[in-house]
Design a protein around this motif. Sequence first.
Motif, PDB file in Angstrom:
ATOM      1  N   SER A  66       0.979  -1.179  -0.065  1.00 19.94           N
ATOM      2  CA  SER A  66       0.013  -0.026   0.149  1.00 19.94           C
ATOM      3  C   SER A  66       0.866   1.198   0.114  1.00 19.94           C
ATOM      4  N   ALA A  67       1.871   1.296   0.898  1.00 13.24           N
ATOM      5  CA  ALA A  67       2.805   2.424   0.827  1.00 13.24           C
ATOM      6  C   ALA A  67       3.633   2.634  -0.458  1.00 13.24           C
ATOM      7  N   ASP A  68       3.770   1.476  -0.695  1.00 12.26           N
ATOM      8  CA  ASP A  68       4.740   1.568  -2.350  1.00 12.26           C
ATOM      9  C   ASP A  68       4.016   2.032  -3.181  1.00 12.26           C
ATOM     10  N   LYS A  69       2.501   1.779  -3.407  1.00  8.01           N
ATOM     11  CA  LYS A  69       1.807   2.337  -4.592  1.00  8.01           C
ATOM     12  C   LYS A  69       1.741   3.765  -4.154  1.00  8.01           C
ATOM     13  N   ALA A  70       1.541   4.188  -3.129  1.00  4.14           N
ATOM     14  CA  ALA A  70       1.287   5.560  -2.692  1.00  4.14           C
ATOM     15  C   ALA A  70       2.547   6.500  -3.144  1.00  4.14           C
ATOM     16  N   MET A  71       3.795   5.580  -2.935  1.00 11.03           N
ATOM     17  CA  MET A  71       5.302   6.059  -3.221  1.00 11.03           C
ATOM     18  C   MET A  71       5.281   6.236  -4.739  1.00 11.03           C
ATOM     19  N   TYR A  72       4.924   5.750  -5.535  1.00  8.11           N
ATOM     20  CA  TYR A  72       4.814   5.695  -6.993  1.00  8.11           C
ATOM     21  C   TYR A  72       4.033   6.709  -7.409  1.00  8.11           C
ATOM     22  N   VAL A  73       3.004   6.766  -6.944  1.00  6.39           N
ATOM     23  CA  VAL A  73       2.155   8.042  -7.613  1.00  6.39           C
ATOM     24  C   VAL A  73       2.737   9.288  -7.028  1.00  6.39           C
ATOM     25  N   THR A  74       3.259   9.417  -5.893  1.00 11.25           N
ATOM     26  CA  THR A  74       4.112  10.511  -5.455  1.00 11.25           C
ATOM     27  C   THR A  74       5.292  10.823  -6.782  1.00 11.25           C
ATOM     28  N   LYS A  75       5.937   9.921  -6.734  1.00  7.28           N
ATOM     29  CA  LYS A  75       7.132   9.878  -7.825  1.00  7.28           C
ATOM     30  C   LYS A  75       6.900  10.491  -8.939  1.00  7.28           C
ATOM     31  N   ALA A  76       5.473  10.072  -9.601  1.00  4.82           N
ATOM     32  CA  ALA A  76       5.247  10.496 -10.950  1.00  4.82           C
ATOM     33  C   ALA A  76       4.591  11.845 -11.006  1.00  4.82           C
ATOM     34  N   LEU A  77       4.078  12.048  -9.741  1.00  2.04           N
ATOM     35  CA  LEU A  77       3.726  13.740  -9.661  1.00  2.04           C
ATOM     36  C   LEU A  77       4.868  14.478  -9.651  1.00  2.04           C
ATOM     37  N   HIS A  78       5.941  14.008  -8.859  1.00  2.00           N
ATOM     38  CA  HIS A  78       7.121  14.912  -8.903  1.00  2.00           C
ATOM     39  C   HIS A  78       7.718  15.136 -10.323  1.00  2.00           C
ATOM     40  N   ARG A  79       7.697  14.009 -11.223  1.00  2.00           N
ATOM     41  CA  ARG A  79       8.202  14.115 -12.477  1.00  2.00           C
ATOM     42  C   ARG A  79       7.231  15.119 -13.403  1.00  2.00           C
ATOM     43  N   ARG A  80       6.026  15.015 -13.041  1.00  2.00           N
ATOM     44  CA  ARG A  80       5.393  15.851 -13.875  1.00  2.00           C
ATOM     45  C   ARG A  80       5.331  17.375 -13.276  1.00  2.00           C
ATOM     46  N   ASN A  81       5.477  17.636 -12.131  1.00  2.00           N
ATOM     47  CA  ASN A  81       5.700  19.210 -11.733  1.00  2.00           C
ATOM     48  C   ASN A  81       6.948  19.513 -12.236  1.00  2.00           C
ATOM     49  N   ARG A  94      -6.516   9.352   1.767  1.00  2.00           N
ATOM     50  CA  ARG A  94      -6.091   8.661   3.200  1.00  2.00           C
ATOM     51  C   ARG A  94      -5.088   7.602   2.762  1.00  2.00           C
ATOM     52  N   GLN A  95      -5.028   7.110   1.522  1.00  2.00           N
ATOM     53  CA  GLN A  95      -4.008   6.251   1.189  1.00  2.00           C
ATOM     54  C   GLN A  95      -2.725   6.789   0.446  1.00  2.00           C
ATOM     55  N   ILE A  96      -2.766   7.917  -0.226  1.00  2.00           N
ATOM     56  CA  ILE A  96      -1.709   8.495  -0.933  1.00  2.00           C
ATOM     57  C   ILE A  96      -1.432   9.917  -0.430  1.00  2.00           C
ATOM     58  N   MET A  97      -0.430  10.296   0.145  1.00  2.00           N
ATOM     59  CA  MET A  97      -0.212  11.572   0.553  1.00  2.00           C
ATOM     60  C   MET A  97       1.238  12.076  -0.326  1.00  2.00           C
ATOM     61  N   ALA A  98       0.796  13.354  -1.176  1.00  2.00           N
ATOM     62  CA  ALA A  98       1.838  13.855  -1.924  1.00  2.00           C
ATOM     63  C   ALA A  98       2.532  15.023  -1.327  1.00  2.00           C
ATOM     64  N   TYR A  99       3.630  15.182  -1.266  1.00  2.00           N
ATOM     65  CA  TYR A  99       4.369  16.070  -0.194  1.00  2.00           C
ATOM     66  C   TYR A  99       5.061  16.961  -1.047  1.00  2.00           C
ATOM     67  N   GLY A 100       5.502  18.109  -0.496  1.00  2.00           N
ATOM     68  CA  GLY A 100       6.213  18.997  -1.102  1.00  2.00           C
ATOM     69  C   GLY A 100       5.834  19.692  -2.317  1.00  2.00           C
ATOM     70  N   SER A 101       5.861  18.760  -3.390  1.00  2.00           N
ATOM     71  CA  SER A 101       5.712  19.453  -4.840  1.00  2.00           C
ATOM     72  C   SER A 101       4.243  19.202  -5.221  1.00  2.00           C
ATOM     73  N   LEU A 102       3.510  18.711  -4.197  1.00  2.00           N
ATOM     74  CA  LEU A 102       2.151  18.287  -4.667  1.00  2.00           C
ATOM     75  C   LEU A 102       1.300  19.325  -4.306  1.00  2.00           C
ATOM     76  N   THR A 103       1.447  20.456  -5.355  1.00  2.00           N
ATOM     77  CA  THR A 103       0.818  21.647  -5.100  1.00  2.00           C
ATOM     78  C   THR A 103       0.105  21.980  -6.482  1.00  2.00           C
TER      79      THR A 103
END
Length: 846
Positions: free
Chosen positions: A783-798, A837-846
């Motif tokens: 579960s945490a790994d899936k959330a981490m890959y979503v965050t990683k993808a959002l970092h790339r897009r940003n 609740r499951q995926i928290m995007a941090y820093g660049s999730l704006t």
Amino acid sequence: MNDLVPKQRSRTRLFVVWTTGVLASIATLVALVDAFRYSGNEVAVLVAAGFIAWMIAPFSFRIPGSDSEFSPAILVSFCGTAMMGVAGGVLLPLVSAVAAAKDFRNEPERWAADVSGQVIAGFCGALGYFTVSILLNTPELTVAAVRLSIPNSLMVAFCVMAAVHYITAATINFIEIRSSGRKLDLNAFEQIFRRPIIGYVLCLGLAISLFIVFRHFGIEFGLVLIPLAIGANAAYKIHLRSLAGKTRELMEASRLHLATVEAIATAIDARDQIGTGHVRRTQIYAVGMGRLLNLPPEEIDALRMGALLHDIGKLAVPDHILNKPGRLTSAEMEKVKIHSSVGASILEKVGFQSPVVPTVKYHHEYWDGSGYPEGLRGSHIPLTARILSIADSYDSLRGDRPYRSAISREDACGVLRACSGTRFDPRLVDLFLRNLPYFEAEIESEGLAYESLGVTDSANISNPNFVEQIKRANREVFTLYSLAREFSAALNLEETLSLFASKISDFVPYDICAIYLLEDSGEFAKAVYVAGRDADSLMGRRIRIGEGATGYVLKKQKPVENVEPTLDFGFMRPDGYENLRTLASRPLIADNKLIGAVTLYTSKITNYQDEHIRLLDTVCRIAADAIAKSQIHAVAASHALTDPITGLPNARSLHIQYEKEVQRAIRNGTEFQLLMLDLDGFKEVNDNFGHKVGDNLLTAIGQVIRGELREYDFLARYAGDEFVAIIPGADSESITDLCRRIEAAVNSFGIEVDTGVVAGVGVSIGAASYPIHGETFDQLVISADKAMYVTKALHRRNRSRSGSPPDSGTSGGADYGLSETADVADEPIEASAVNERQIMAYGSLT
């Protein structure tokens, strides 16, 4: 029935006892009904017969020449049936069995079964008797008849009665044994079926004889039997009292011998003494010399007994000294010297009439006065002790000992000659050697040729109470044995050190016991375990090698005892230790390598005695190896749970910590968060700067992340460039803030690899909550790994939208020489794909 469990067996036995009791009660009731038809004279006869049965009940005896017993209850049953009917056949054995109740007063169930068996057997025998009499039309015979003949039919009735009684009694006995769970072997079957046969035949013959006598002389013959029974009973009791008196006299007369045997038995039980061959040969030598010198009988007896008991004092010497294969230390030798005095103290309690005590006490005195225990010289040493000294020494030389092998006859004789005039009386040495062939011939004739026998040397400290000496020795052996056993099982260093300090206290008094272990640098030793008063004030203190008493011990690897404690505390300067009076410090050496030292501080005594030091040395030798083993185990355990590159806990340690957190959450009804942290751009660092730089960066990033966590949070390197953190007691808002801080810290961190060139990475984080997103470790990690890959993808897009360099994963515009290998422009991610609740995007999730 033998395979029944104990409770079933108990219930079965109880059922058998109750059943036989009920049947016996019915038989007794029938007999009483039969007795109601008796006339007054017949009742009087029945009462008189009951009195006789009561008086003769104790007279059960083994029939000479057989293993069968005569039973009065069977005899009165036969006689009662023949002369008084069913009432006599049942009531008389009942009276006899009750009279024998004292034989089973401690076993009421067994007594009840015996009484019931006698009554039932008597009743069945009576039925058999009268059934045969009726079937064979046996004429009715009165007791007062005067004919000396007896019809054959009546003889048959007697035999049938005996057979039925035997079968019934054997059957009841068999059932009783089976129900009790006792083994039914051949001996049990013989006891039930074969052994009683002779007794039954004897009782049958006596019953027929008494029946004929009563027929001839009439009922008045019973008047003769009553006084005979009373007289026999009285004579029996007088005999028992006389026998008891004689027994007391014999016991008192044998007191001396019994006391001697008890002394020897005590020695054998307490210690594995030297073999009988040694003491018997020593006895032959000593007694032979006494006879050659025409000594009086009491001195011959002293030599005979002294040779057997001369080493009994070694009960006060520990086994590990007696069986020590090497040279004894001076303290151990002092322990040895006490055995003659202790042996004399033991034998004084016996009260020998001959001079056994001085013979044993002084048999280690030397002719020149250098012996022990009192340093007697020349003729002041009792003659019997001088004789025993030569006999004991020669035989000891000829036998194997733990510390040396046996020597030849010639060499042993040479030792005696060399010590003549110093250790031994020269006149007695000459007498012994001239007659040695005769002594050896006697030894050979008794089959006491020399063998490898283990004799022991010992050591002790004097104590006037020989019993206490023995107790101390046994306690020491047991404690040291248990110490070695417990140390062998202890792998945890803290447990080993605690056990070490505890065992020292069993032998040596102290206020403070401090165990110091060398640090890796070798310049300092640290107090890793402290027991006693104010232990916390000394715990963790460091001593420089060479400073103070303990430092001296560590530097020279030599023990120190009975010096001022201020030598240690002058450097450490703790408060509250002014009343300490002395210390003892010992180096801890394992496999010839110094690992630390143990130091005892005390205010209880002014000086540690030799006994204290000897015991402390023994415990330290055992403990040093155990401590070294525990240290190796601790290092191995640390390596097994630690990542070798970052020094953080590894995946195995992570699994252990996860289980602990789950148990804590279950107990407290709480949640915890698991963070999956994956470094962005770490592969490019390895590719461009090499794995050494990558390893250094990985270690540094681990410390950066660790610095953002609380003290009780857990961080582990999971695999490759992935870290996992377990965060207990935090809500979503706190986790969001934590992850933003981690991203900021990692993004702003870099290591300089060349002038103007900095290597850095970014980090993508995913979070999962226990138990919302999973209850097992794998569920939560996925579960945490899936959330981490979503965050990683959002970092790339940003980064793609903002034009930031895609290589390092950091914020800002620094150029690290890294290139993005994948573009996420073609990987659209809808905002709805992000579950808050499951995926928290941090820093660049704006």
